[in-house]
Design an enzyme around this catalytic site. Structure first.
Site, PDB file in Angstrom:
ATOM      1  N   CYS A  73       0.825  -1.200   0.000  1.00 45.21           N
ATOM      2  CA  CYS A  73       0.000   0.000   0.000  1.00 45.21           C
ATOM      3  C   CYS A  73       0.868   1.261   0.000  1.00 45.21           C
ATOM      4  CB  CYS A  73      -0.894  -0.002   1.242  1.00 45.21           C
ATOM      5  SG  CYS A  73      -1.877   1.483   1.370  1.00 45.21           S
ATOM      6  N   CYS A  79      -1.222   6.166   6.817  1.00 47.65           N
ATOM      7  CA  CYS A  79      -2.562   5.731   7.222  1.00 47.65           C
ATOM      8  C   CYS A  79      -2.536   5.134   8.624  1.00 47.65           C
ATOM      9  CB  CYS A  79      -3.052   4.689   6.223  1.00 47.65           C
ATOM     10  SG  CYS A  79      -4.643   3.976   6.622  1.00 47.65           S
ATOM     11  N   CYS A  82      -2.915   0.165   8.914  1.00 49.66           N
ATOM     12  CA  CYS A  82      -1.901  -0.883   9.043  1.00 49.66           C
ATOM     13  C   CYS A  82      -0.673  -0.318   9.734  1.00 49.66           C
ATOM     14  CB  CYS A  82      -1.486  -1.407   7.670  1.00 49.66           C
ATOM     15  SG  CYS A  82      -2.787  -2.357   6.879  1.00 49.66           S
ATOM     16  N   TYR A 317     -19.337 -13.391  27.811  1.00 44.67           N
ATOM     17  CA  TYR A 317     -18.958 -12.308  26.872  1.00 44.67           C
ATOM     18  C   TYR A 317     -19.290 -12.774  25.455  1.00 44.67           C
ATOM     19  CZ  TYR A 317     -15.924 -11.272  30.903  1.00 44.67           C
ATOM     20  OH  TYR A 317     -15.415 -11.063  32.161  1.00 44.67           O
ATOM     21  N   ASP A 387     -14.578 -14.996  26.502  1.00 47.22           N
ATOM     22  CA  ASP A 387     -13.962 -14.218  25.410  1.00 47.22           C
ATOM     23  C   ASP A 387     -14.084 -12.736  25.765  1.00 47.22           C
ATOM     24  OD1 ASP A 387     -12.993 -13.207  23.031  1.00 47.22           O
ATOM     25  OD2 ASP A 387     -14.684 -13.859  21.805  1.00 47.22           O
ATOM     26  N   CYS A 414      -8.144 -11.391  23.214  1.00 53.51           N
ATOM     27  CA  CYS A 414      -7.527 -10.473  22.243  1.00 53.51           C
ATOM     28  C   CYS A 414      -6.391  -9.692  22.900  1.00 53.51           C
ATOM     29  CB  CYS A 414      -8.580  -9.526  21.677  1.00 53.51           C
ATOM     30  SG  CYS A 414      -9.451  -8.601  22.935  1.00 53.51           S
TER      31      CYS A 414
HETATM   32  N1  SAH Z   1     -17.533 -13.746  21.759  1.00 51.82           N
HETATM   33  C1  SAH Z   1     -18.026 -12.675  20.922  1.00 51.82           C
HETATM   34  C2  SAH Z   1     -17.615 -11.280  21.333  1.00 51.82           C
HETATM   35  C3  SAH Z   1     -16.349 -11.108  22.080  1.00 51.82           C
HETATM   36  S1  SAH Z   1     -15.889  -9.426  22.298  1.00 51.82           S
HETATM   37  C4  SAH Z   1     -17.643 -12.935  19.496  1.00 51.82           C
HETATM   38  O1  SAH Z   1     -16.804 -13.766  19.243  1.00 51.82           O
HETATM   39  O2  SAH Z   1     -18.189 -12.327  18.591  1.00 51.82           O
HETATM   40  C5  SAH Z   1     -16.234  -9.167  24.006  1.00 51.82           C
HETATM   41  C6  SAH Z   1     -17.692  -8.952  24.311  1.00 51.82           C
HETATM   42  O3  SAH Z   1     -17.819  -8.775  25.719  1.00 51.82           O
HETATM   43  C7  SAH Z   1     -18.314  -7.708  23.679  1.00 51.82           C
HETATM   44  O4  SAH Z   1     -19.457  -8.111  22.974  1.00 51.82           O
HETATM   45  C8  SAH Z   1     -18.685  -6.812  24.884  1.00 51.82           C
HETATM   46  O5  SAH Z   1     -19.877  -6.091  24.684  1.00 51.82           O
HETATM   47  C9  SAH Z   1     -18.858  -7.828  25.980  1.00 51.82           C
HETATM   48  N2  SAH Z   1     -18.656  -7.378  27.369  1.00 51.82           N
HETATM   49  C10 SAH Z   1     -17.826  -6.423  27.838  1.00 51.82           C
HETATM   50  N3  SAH Z   1     -17.837  -6.399  29.180  1.00 51.82           N
HETATM   51  C11 SAH Z   1     -18.695  -7.366  29.589  1.00 51.82           C
HETATM   52  C12 SAH Z   1     -19.116  -7.851  30.870  1.00 51.82           C
HETATM   53  N4  SAH Z   1     -18.647  -7.315  31.981  1.00 51.82           N
HETATM   54  N5  SAH Z   1     -19.983  -8.870  30.891  1.00 51.82           N
HETATM   55  C13 SAH Z   1     -20.466  -9.428  29.762  1.00 51.82           C
HETATM   56  N6  SAH Z   1     -20.098  -9.016  28.526  1.00 51.82           N
HETATM   57  C14 SAH Z   1     -19.231  -8.001  28.436  1.00 51.82           C
END
Ligand code: SAH
Length: 459
Positions: A73, A79, A82, A317, A387, A414
């Site tokens: 790019c 930018c 990236c 989550y 997650d 993440c």
């Molecule tokens: N597992 C999902 C999203 C993961 S991202 C997927 O794979 O698509 C993390 C998520 O946690 C987000 O959707 C966010 O809104 C949620 N989140 C953040 N704090 C939280 C909490 N205290 N309890 C429950 N969910 C929460």
């Protein structure tokens, strides 16, 4: 050694920082140098000094690192998208793998963790992988309407309609929208004054289905979009066009989308698949941006959960229930918990269109819902999947998980640092790491996803 601003120093870059800048040391003093890659030997000019570290700019590359490449790019360095396109993709993967390994060793206190780590899952083709783009619209010095991406840390727009990590069809969509606006004198929104009409162009592409969505975010009502039919007619020539909408956002805010969607043509959503699970995606829905690698990531989560069909599983989550539905294919019952209520609406809808009747969703904080359901209703879990966002799990939640004593915990993360912190806590309370996989969902950025499979020691 005392350093001063504008001083020229010689150093070798040894690591990459959280924002993608090269990190090196001079006499033990750490410098962050933008646009440098691991292995570069450079002359750099110090531009800012803090007590324990400083920032510098590349003045001269004395010897390029062997992994330095010419980015595809042309605007990669300006930018904000990236951060590490200057580094070969192989080296990016090696760096991400080591980042996870180092966190698990140093923060997690896990010795010889590499033996449990699978080789990193990189992308076969690390370009054109994103299914969602939000292009800001603005005006250049000569008053011409432009679109592209924000420069790093600022909102000045780097003009480009060809992005190497987005779906390629975007270029055509942007050209059509720009020409329509210029022809009909539809103005670009100006953040400074709050005036002007078009704010952002949002596109989404279903990589499995080929369905395309275009949503224009406007600071006005629909009437301001003169001769809209012209735009619709042209966009509809693109094969796969499925949804054209407007979104009204009149707030002076950095938030991109407003709450209201106005249908213009076709349906208000597109559909796509991750594995065998189908999803309906509206302009407002959260959906993973790299569905191919998401399938790899969730495939690993499913493998580590090791389900036979008899298990009760909690997915904490859960967002729009992506992992929950993946697990529901192999579990007796899945419970999902998520704080954002619209995401749970999507999750329930997605469960329905896929015909799953073994999933149930709760809106609320994981650290409140799980303890409540456990203490009041005596819920049970064979497997718990988490997650969390970057900050990781709440300590109360980890306590409840340990008390519930599931056979397995699968941790999707993440952020390797908070992952390592939480895995250490779980380790002290009886959970042992069995396997780790690192999956690259975001090539050319510093982000990385990890799945850790943990097992209760007495099982
Ligand atoms: N597992 C999902 C999203 C993961 S991202 C997927 O794979 O698509 C993390 C998520 O946690 C987000 O959707 C966010 O809104 C949620 N989140 C953040 N704090 C939280 C909490 N205290 N309890 C429950 N969910 C929460």
């Amino acid at each position: 050694m005392e350093f001063v601003k504008n001083q020229i120093v010689t150093l070798t870059i040894e690591d990459i920082g959280t924002n993608g800048e090269g990190v090196g040391r001079v006499d033990g003093f750490t410098l962050f140098v933008k646009d440098s890659v691991i292995g570069d030997k450079i002359e750099a000019k110090i531009i800012k000094l803090k007590k324990h570290y400083g920032y510098a700019r590349v003045e001269k590359i004395i010897e390029p690192g062997k992994d330095r490449v010419e980015p595809l790019c042309p605007v990669a360095s300006r930018c904000g998208g990236c951060a590490i396109q200057h580094m070969s993709y192989e080296k990016q993967l090696e760096w991400k793998f080591n980042k996870v390994k180092n966190c698990l060793e140093r923060i997690g206190g896990l010795e010889q963790i590499e033996e449990k780590m699978e080789p990193i899952y990189g992308m076969k083709e690390p370009y054109y992988y994103r299914n969602k783009a939000q292009f800001p619209v603005g005006t250049d010095k000569n008053g011409k309407m432009i679109t592209g991406f924000y420069a790093g840390r600022t909102h000045s727009i780097i003009e480009t309609t060809h992005c190497y990590i987005q779906a390629e069809i975007n270029e055509k969509i942007l050209d059509i929208v720009m020409q329509y606006c210029r022809r009909n004198q539809i103005s670009a929104y100006d953040e400074k004054t709050g005036k002007g009409v078009l704010r952002h162009i949002l596109t989404r592409v279903g990589f499995q289905t080929g369905e395309i969505m275009v949503c224009l975010i406007i600071n006005a009502n629909k009437k301001k979009m003169k001769n809209l039919q012209e735009l619709v007619d042209e966009l509809c020539q693109i094969s796969g066009m499925t949804s054209i909408t407007l979104n009204v956002n009149r707030e002076r805010t950095n938030r991109i989308l407003g709450d209201r969607i106005i249908s213009v043509w076709g349906q208000d959503y597109i559909t796509d698949y991750i594995g065998n699970v189908k999803y309906q995606i509206s302009p407002l829905s959260f959906y993973q941006v790299n569905p191919k690698q998401t399938e790899v990531l969730y495939g690993k989560a499913l493998e580590y959960a090791d389900l036979s069909g008899e298990e009760t599983v909690w997915d904490l989550y859960c967002g729009i229930g992506t992992i929950s539905l993946f697990l529901a294919q192999k579990a007796k019952k899945v419970y999902g918990v998520e704080i954002v209520s619209q995401a749970i609406d999507d999750a329930r809808q997605n469960a329905k269109i896929n015909g799953f009747d073994n999933v149930e969703f709760f809106v609320g904080k994981a650290e409140e819902v799980l303890p409540r359901e456990y203490e009041k209703n005596g819920v049970y879990a064979d497997v718990i999947v988490v997650d969390p966002p970057r900050k990781g799990c709440d300590a109360t939640l980890l306590d409840t998980i340990v008390e519930m004593a599931p056979k397995k915990v699968v941790y999707v993360s993440c952020d390797p640092a908070t992952l390592a912190r939480d895995v250490k806590i779980l380790g002290e309370k009886g959970y042992q790491v069995e396997k780790v996989s690192v999956v690259d969902q975001f090539g050319h950025t510093v982000h990385v996803e990890t799945v850790v499979g943990l097992q209760r020691k007495d099982t």
